[in-house]
Design an enzyme around this catalytic site. Structure first.
Site, PDB file in Angstrom:
ATOM      1  N   LEU A 251     -10.434  -2.352   4.590  1.00 14.22           N
ATOM      2  CA  LEU A 251      -9.020  -2.321   4.976  1.00 14.22           C
ATOM      3  C   LEU A 251      -8.830  -2.873   6.379  1.00 14.22           C
ATOM      4  CD1 LEU A 251      -6.098  -1.685   4.427  1.00 14.22           C
ATOM      5  CD2 LEU A 251      -6.534   0.706   5.058  1.00 14.22           C
TER       6      LEU A 251
ATOM      7  N   TYR B 257     -15.942  14.828  -0.771  1.00 17.16           N
ATOM      8  CA  TYR B 257     -15.134  13.726  -0.239  1.00 17.16           C
ATOM      9  C   TYR B 257     -13.648  14.059  -0.322  1.00 17.16           C
ATOM     10  CZ  TYR B 257     -12.668   9.259  -0.224  1.00 17.16           C
ATOM     11  OH  TYR B 257     -11.769   8.251   0.023  1.00 17.16           O
TER      12      TYR B 257
END
Length: 297
Positions: A12, A131
């Site tokens: 990103l 996560y």
């Protein structure tokens, strides 16, 4: 206008750099952990003191989903403590924080009528992995420390940069004649370049003091490309668009056990972000085509 980007070497972060030339009014400051360690509060303070950013985009994250099951402390440090540090520093410098979260905060089992278009921002999280839990903890840490934030939840991120599912499929197809891919996990792929564009659209809207900068519009948003597919469908489309001939087999999740549990259904409802920021979202197959074209250049 100064925009500080963390995790600049990730997919990103690289996607933001890829489109940065389209935003000449923005002075980007790109940092990775060598330049600014988000887990170190004093380090964050010193970097902010030098650059005094109006906006901070936090793309830094621990994203090794399976490895996180055995590296709980490290995942928590990067995904929860890091965002908390950034929120506190952003408050100190009156910086708007844009933070990336994930579909993994949901358990993927909802069957309510409200799920017609996918999970809404108001649906109750129930992460099933380390996560997912650490990413949710990061969201809550931001919300508890600073009011000027945009948390953008996304899913199945890929791009021409770094490592991701699309590039893994292309690599495996060059090494094997047969592949098996899970067919019963449903979601939506997200081109990181499209996500980058949306983040900068949010910043531009705030900077121009449009209606979307209203305090009522800070908060949590969903973003992915449009459409729904399985990982098998995603892989099949990657190969079709590349004219790759391969024996691709659909398999159930239980046939491919992993340390971390994945949501069986993680489609995100994007009604809110489209309404507030007046954005048009590309279909995932169309965006995949654009990404593959860039990859070949």
């Amino acid at each position: 206008m100064v925009v500080l980007v963390t995790g600049a070497n990730g997919q990103l972060g690289q996607s933001i750099q890829f489109i940065a030339h389209k935003y000449p009014n923005i002075q980007f400051v790109y940092t990775d952990y060598q330049e600014m360690d988000i887990t170190n509060f004093e380090n964050c303070q010193s970097v902010f003191a030098v650059h005094k950013p109006q906006f901070c985009i936090n793309t830094a994250a621990y994203t090794a989903v399976d490895k996180a099951e055995s590296e709980v402390e490290k995942a928590h440090l990067i995904n929860a403590v890091g965002p908390e540090n950034l929120a506190k520093v952003c408050k100190e410098f009156d910086t708007v924080l844009l933070h990336i979260s994930t579909d993994f905060i949901f358990d993927g089992t909802s069957t309510s009528l409200s799920m017609t278009n996918g999970y809404k921002e108001t649906d109750i999280p129930n992460p099933q992995s380390v996560y997912g839990q650490t990413k949710l903890d990061g969201e809550l840490a931001i919300q508890n420390n600073w009011e000027k934030y945009f948390i953008v939840r996304t899913s199945w991120v890929y791009s021409q940069f770094a490592n991701n599912f699309m590039k893994t499929m292309l690599r495996l197809a060059s090494e094997r004649d047969t592949l098996s891919v899970v067919h019963d996990q449903i979601g939506t792929p997200t081109n990181a370049v499209d996500l980058a564009e949306v983040l900068l659209k949010i910043i531009q809207s705030c900077h121009a003091e449009l209606v979307s900068v209203s305090p009522n519009n800070f908060g949590v948003y969903n973003f992915s490309n449009e459409g729904i597919c399985s990982w098998y469908d995603f892989a099949k489309e990657i190969f079709q668009q590349n004219a790759i001939s391969i024996n691709l087999n659909p398999i159930p999740t239980e046939a491919y056990p992993t340390p971390a549990s994945r949501p069986a259904y993680s489609v995100l409802d994007k009604t809110k972000i489209k309404k507030v920021f007046h954005i048009e979202i590309k279909e995932w197959k169309d965006s995949l085509k654009e990404c593959l074209t860039q990859l070949k250049r």
